[in-house]
Design an enzyme around this catalytic site. Structure first.
Site, PDB file in Angstrom:
ATOM      1  N   ASP A   1      41.216  40.191  51.640  1.00 13.03           N
ATOM      2  CA  ASP A   1      42.993  41.027  52.409  1.00 13.03           C
ATOM      3  C   ASP A   1      43.458  40.015  52.837  1.00 13.03           C
ATOM      4  O   ASP A   1      44.303  40.204  53.663  1.00 13.03           O
ATOM      5  CB  ASP A   1      41.787  42.157  53.198  1.00 13.03           C
ATOM      6  CG  ASP A   1      40.885  42.817  52.868  1.00 13.03           C
ATOM      7  OD1 ASP A   1      40.928  43.299  51.996  1.00 13.03           O
ATOM      8  OD2 ASP A   1      40.008  42.954  53.203  1.00 13.03           O
TER       9      ASP A   1
ATOM     10  N   GLY B   1      41.765  44.336  46.142  1.00  9.63           N
ATOM     11  CA  GLY B   1      43.096  45.182  45.998  1.00  9.63           C
ATOM     12  C   GLY B   1      44.468  44.475  46.237  1.00  9.63           C
ATOM     13  O   GLY B   1      44.424  43.993  47.745  1.00  9.63           O
ATOM     14  N   HIS B   2      45.404  43.860  45.822  1.00  8.16           N
ATOM     15  CA  HIS B   2      46.215  43.447  45.685  1.00  8.16           C
ATOM     16  C   HIS B   2      48.067  43.723  46.038  1.00  8.16           C
ATOM     17  O   HIS B   2      47.759  44.165  45.245  1.00  8.16           O
ATOM     18  CB  HIS B   2      46.379  41.480  44.668  1.00  8.16           C
ATOM     19  CG  HIS B   2      44.864  40.913  44.360  1.00  8.16           C
ATOM     20  ND1 HIS B   2      45.737  40.107  43.856  1.00  8.16           N
ATOM     21  CD2 HIS B   2      44.675  41.397  45.224  1.00  8.16           C
ATOM     22  CE1 HIS B   2      44.343  39.159  43.991  1.00  8.16           C
ATOM     23  NE2 HIS B   2      43.593  39.790  45.471  1.00  8.16           N
TER      24      HIS B   2
ATOM     25  N   LYS C   1      46.614  37.470  49.444  1.00  8.86           N
ATOM     26  CA  LYS C   1      46.590  36.915  48.288  1.00  8.86           C
ATOM     27  C   LYS C   1      48.183  37.238  46.810  1.00  8.86           C
ATOM     28  O   LYS C   1      49.422  36.557  46.546  1.00  8.86           O
ATOM     29  CB  LYS C   1      45.959  36.412  47.541  1.00  8.86           C
ATOM     30  CG  LYS C   1      44.408  35.371  48.376  1.00  8.86           C
ATOM     31  CD  LYS C   1      43.057  35.538  47.327  1.00  8.86           C
ATOM     32  CE  LYS C   1      42.905  37.194  47.196  1.00  8.86           C
ATOM     33  NZ  LYS C   1      42.493  37.290  48.808  1.00  8.86           N
TER      34      LYS C   1
ATOM     35  N   ARG D   1      22.372  39.005  30.087  1.00  6.40           N
ATOM     36  CA  ARG D   1      22.597  39.204  28.991  1.00  6.40           C
ATOM     37  C   ARG D   1      22.057  40.351  28.134  1.00  6.40           C
ATOM     38  O   ARG D   1      21.940  40.003  26.894  1.00  6.40           O
ATOM     39  CB  ARG D   1      21.636  37.631  28.050  1.00  6.40           C
ATOM     40  CG  ARG D   1      21.368  36.711  29.036  1.00  6.40           C
ATOM     41  CD  ARG D   1      20.659  35.788  28.603  1.00  6.40           C
ATOM     42  NE  ARG D   1      19.481  36.185  28.976  1.00  6.40           N
ATOM     43  CZ  ARG D   1      18.614  34.994  28.655  1.00  6.40           C
ATOM     44  NH1 ARG D   1      18.631  34.626  28.185  1.00  6.40           N
ATOM     45  NH2 ARG D   1      17.427  35.331  30.205  1.00  6.40           N
TER      46      ARG D   1
ATOM     47  N   GLY E   1      55.744  39.513  57.798  1.00  6.84           N
ATOM     48  CA  GLY E   1      55.895  40.682  57.415  1.00  6.84           C
ATOM     49  C   GLY E   1      55.929  41.245  55.551  1.00  6.84           C
ATOM     50  O   GLY E   1      54.983  39.981  55.334  1.00  6.84           O
TER      51      GLY E   1
ATOM     52  N   ARG F   1      38.103  51.839  53.972  1.00  6.14           N
ATOM     53  CA  ARG F   1      37.539  51.179  55.191  1.00  6.14           C
ATOM     54  C   ARG F   1      38.533  50.818  56.003  1.00  6.14           C
ATOM     55  O   ARG F   1      39.369  49.536  56.203  1.00  6.14           O
ATOM     56  CB  ARG F   1      36.582  50.539  54.705  1.00  6.14           C
ATOM     57  CG  ARG F   1      35.769  51.821  54.030  1.00  6.14           C
ATOM     58  CD  ARG F   1      34.282  51.064  53.718  1.00  6.14           C
ATOM     59  NE  ARG F   1      34.546  49.805  52.653  1.00  6.14           N
ATOM     60  CZ  ARG F   1      33.316  49.321  52.404  1.00  6.14           C
ATOM     61  NH1 ARG F   1      31.757  49.294  52.949  1.00  6.14           N
ATOM     62  NH2 ARG F   1      33.490  48.088  51.679  1.00  6.14           N
TER      63      ARG F   1
END
Length: 421
Positions: free
Chosen positions: A13, A40-41, A16, A143, A412, A301
């Site tokens: 978070d 979550g980007h 990125k 595998r 920002g 969350r």
């Protein structure tokens, strides 16, 4: 040409997605190398907010090819929803999105296994996003996994059925009742849709592009302190989030890596359980959370908030080989009378400046240096000299301690609210 790696230095978070989007013009290819829809980007521009869970953050740049690498685990339903939303915005993913054949697929029973496992842990639960990430990586290392390339096989449905039946037996052990018929139908419908995106042998694809002089940015998900090997185990994710993970997750040789861009917040946050030495369980922590809108972009969350932790940050810089730093959410610290920086810990009667193996939060006390805060709104400033003296002092102290220049300062969420130093 070479490969640069961009990743988070804390517990995820960090912001990125904004930086990848902002610097995407410098690259020909942006490739996600690990994680899955637990990431979550968030990208904000033109007063619009976009959240990407699987698709690389360069998708808004028409000139950039975006690759979902072999180290990523893919939920076809989540991916289809992302593609549909982007198409509605006029972003045609079919033109500049590619999927590695070696990437593993999250199947419906993986999510049920995730939920059953967390329920069984009770109070000792990890804090999973319940997206099926862990069980999918377990099948990969065991595998038994199903991969994107298997979609092209005549035995695809047979392989799916075998893996599903294996999971059903495990769910019976947990005494967990799962309704699967509709889940599997929706999943198979999504598989048909993602066939419209080109499948590639990404290791050959990237190698060929590099030989043509193209520049690649490897985009990480989550953060260094969630790495399966080097994070705050067992409260970690199921993949290697550090820079070396780009080699495994894309099929890139180590000698191709050039710059490692480390992203960190001007303070710290964490979602879910696990040690957090500088956590603020008070009004200051609440104020940071409110000002920073600290809610998970994937789970919703609330994030735990605290002061920046230099021993943890130095640790992340060391194991990643970071060459450039970007500091995010500097504007959130406006309005505090004082700001603290953790420079070490009191641990077992000693003062230490590294992360100990036993991360028992009750046994570790942070040592702080305190700085005078600033009250000016810095969100509209676009030059380093415009920033309040107190803010510049804070940045200079971090640079001196970390011994790496902070080249980007975010003030920002919008891509324009960025200062190059």
């Amino acid at each position: 040409m070479s490969v640069d790696v961009l990743l988070g230095l804390q517990w995820g978070d960090e912001g990125k997605g904004k930086i990848v989007d902002y610097i995407s013009d410098k690259y020909d290819i942006i490739a996600r190398f690990q994680g899955g829809p637990n990431a979550g980007h968030t990208i904000i521009f033109n007063n619009q907010k976009y959240v990407l869970h699987t698709i690389p953050s360069g998708i808004f740049n028409e000139k950039v090819k975006n690759i979902i690498g072999n180290g990523v685990v893919i939920d076809p339903i989540t991916l289809c929803n992302e593609i549909e939303k982007l198409n509605q915005l006029g972003v045609k993913c079919e033109k500049n999105l590619f999927i590695s054949r070696k990437a593993h697929l999250i199947i419906p029973t993986h999510k049920h296994l995730d939920a059953a496992s967390e329920l069984a842990k009770g109070k000792k639960k990890i804090g999973s996003t319940l997206r099926g990430i862990g069980p999918t990586y377990m099948d990969k290392t065991g595998r038994n996994g199903l991969r994107v390339g298997d979609i092209e096989s005549e035995k695809f449905k047979e392989k799916l059925e075998q893996l599903t039946n294996k999971h059903k037996k495990i769910l019976e052990y947990y005494k967990y009742n799962a309704s699967l018929k509709n889940d599997i139908k929706l999943w198979l419908d999504a598989i048909q849709k993602i066939k419209e995106i080109p499948f590639i042998d990404s290791e050959y694809f990237i190698s060929e592009q590099l030989s043509k002089g193209k520049k690649v940015l490897a985009e990480g998900a989550q953060g260094t302190l969630l790495d399966i090997d080097f994070g705050t185990y067992p409260f970690v994710t199921s993949s290697n989030t550090i820079s070396s993970g780009a080699c495994n997750g894309l099929g890139v040789a180590p000698n191709k890596i050039q710059d490692v861009i480390g992203i960190f917040k001007a303070y710290c946050t964490r979602v879910g359980n696990g040690p957090f030495i500088t956590e603020l369980n008070n009004g200051i922590g609440d104020k940071i959370a409110k000002k920073g809108h600290e809610f998970g972009s994937t789970t919703g969350r609330a994030r735990r908030c605290g002061w920046i932790d230099l021993p943890a940050l130095k640790y992340a810089i060391t194991i990643n080989g970071v060459t450039k730093l970007s500091m995010m959410k500097s504007d959130v610290l406006s309005g505090f009378n004082s700001i603290k920086v953790c420079t070490g810990y009191e641990y077992m009667g000693k003062i230490i400046h590294h992360l100990p193996y036993y991360m028992n939060q009750n046994a570790i006390k942070p040592i702080y240096v305190e700085f005078k805060g600033w009250h000016q709104d810095i969100s509209k400033m676009n030059k380093i000299d415009d920033l309040p003296n107190e803010c510049q002092t804070y940045i200079q102290f971090l640079e001196k301690e970390l011994q790496i220049p902070i080249s980007i300062i975010s003030v920002g969420p919008d891509r324009l609210q960025t200062i190059f130093k």
